[in-house]
Motif scaffolding. Structure first.
Motif, PDB file in Angstrom:
ATOM      1  N   MET A  35       0.843  -1.184   0.000  1.00 30.23           N
ATOM      2  CA  MET A  35       0.000   0.000   0.000  1.00 30.23           C
ATOM      3  C   MET A  35       0.889   1.249   0.000  1.00 30.23           C
ATOM      4  SD  MET A  35      -3.157  -1.071   0.109  1.00 30.23           S
ATOM      5  CE  MET A  35      -4.046   0.337   0.705  1.00 30.23           C
ATOM      6  N   PRO A  36       0.383   2.360  -0.534  1.00 32.60           N
ATOM      7  CA  PRO A  36       1.159   3.605  -0.470  1.00 32.60           C
ATOM      8  C   PRO A  36       1.439   3.976   0.991  1.00 32.60           C
ATOM      9  CG  PRO A  36      -0.727   3.848  -1.938  1.00 32.60           C
ATOM     10  CD  PRO A  36      -0.891   2.528  -1.230  1.00 32.60           C
ATOM     11  N   LYS A  37       2.569   4.622   1.208  1.00 35.62           N
ATOM     12  CA  LYS A  37       2.932   5.039   2.559  1.00 35.62           C
ATOM     13  C   LYS A  37       1.933   6.079   3.075  1.00 35.62           C
ATOM     14  CE  LYS A  37       7.945   4.308   2.140  1.00 35.62           C
ATOM     15  NZ  LYS A  37       7.739   3.010   1.585  1.00 35.62           N
ATOM     16  N   VAL A  38       1.659   6.014   4.369  1.00 31.73           N
ATOM     17  CA  VAL A  38       0.692   6.907   4.999  1.00 31.73           C
ATOM     18  C   VAL A  38       1.037   8.365   4.714  1.00 31.73           C
ATOM     19  CG1 VAL A  38      -0.171   7.719   7.233  1.00 31.73           C
ATOM     20  CG2 VAL A  38       0.031   5.263   6.787  1.00 31.73           C
ATOM     21  N   LYS A  39       2.298   8.717   4.887  1.00 32.76           N
ATOM     22  CA  LYS A  39       2.682  10.123   4.699  1.00 32.76           C
ATOM     23  C   LYS A  39       2.482  10.564   3.245  1.00 32.76           C
ATOM     24  CE  LYS A  39       7.532   9.261   3.829  1.00 32.76           C
ATOM     25  NZ  LYS A  39       8.691  10.008   3.484  1.00 32.76           N
ATOM     26  N   ASP A  40       2.680   9.661   2.293  1.00 34.82           N
ATOM     27  CA  ASP A  40       2.480  10.002   0.886  1.00 34.82           C
ATOM     28  C   ASP A  40       1.002  10.223   0.570  1.00 34.82           C
ATOM     29  OD1 ASP A  40       5.212   9.771   0.556  1.00 34.82           O
ATOM     30  OD2 ASP A  40       5.110   7.755  -0.312  1.00 34.82           O
ATOM     31  N   VAL A  41       0.147   9.360   1.120  1.00 26.56           N
ATOM     32  CA  VAL A  41      -1.299   9.509   0.902  1.00 26.56           C
ATOM     33  C   VAL A  41      -1.784  10.802   1.542  1.00 26.56           C
ATOM     34  CG1 VAL A  41      -3.580   8.517   1.335  1.00 26.56           C
ATOM     35  CG2 VAL A  41      -1.658   7.017   0.755  1.00 26.56           C
ATOM     36  N   ALA A  42      -1.335  11.063   2.762  1.00 20.43           N
ATOM     37  CA  ALA A  42      -1.744  12.285   3.460  1.00 20.43           C
ATOM     38  C   ALA A  42      -1.322  13.529   2.682  1.00 20.43           C
ATOM     39  CB  ALA A  42      -1.155  12.308   4.869  1.00 20.43           C
TER      40      ALA A  42
END
Length: 134
Positions: free
Chosen positions: A41-48
């Motif tokens: 899954m995409p990294k949390v910080k990247d999605v945010a």
């Protein structure tokens, strides 16, 4: 496996919170075969950053997906798809998607906007049964 195989988006008119939209988009991607077991899954910080939302919102979505057994977090490595949902093969989806695109184009030419198309689909979906297939 490849990271970032899903690109999230937010729809302010959906009536769903951002975290619910993320969960729904992952479930849809699993059902359509766009995400498979083992995909990162995409990294949390990247999605945010991409969605301009608080990282805790993304974490909440990922936690819900983890609680339902669809993803698993590996500390220091990332979050990975750990299960799929029932769906159909791309060979079946392709023709259906083409037919649906044509239908949507006809609906727009007839004057329906996105909300009208969504309303018509939802109403028809509720009324349709497998007996309607001829």
């Amino acid at each position: 496996m490849e990271e970032g195989v899903i690109e999230f988006y937010l729809d302010s008119g959906s009536g769903l919170s951002p975290y619910q939209q993320i969960v729904q988009q992952v479930r849809h991607a699993l059902r359509l075969g766009l995400l498979r077991e083992g995909d990162q899954m995409p990294k949390v910080k990247d999605v945010a950053a991409q969605l301009a939302i608080n990282p805790n919102t993304v974490l909440k979505a990922y936690r819900e997906l983890e609680n339902t057994g669809l993803v698993s977090a590996r500390p220091g490595v990332g979050t990975f798809v750990s299960a799929t949902l029932p769906g159909v093969t791309p060979a079946v989806l392709g023709p259906l998607r083409r037919d649906l695109r044509r239908w949507i184009a006809k609906a727009r030419l007839a004057g329906l906007d996105d909300e009208g198309i969504t309303a018509l689909i939802a109403d028809t979906f509720r009324e349709t049964t497998t007996e309607d297939i001829a």
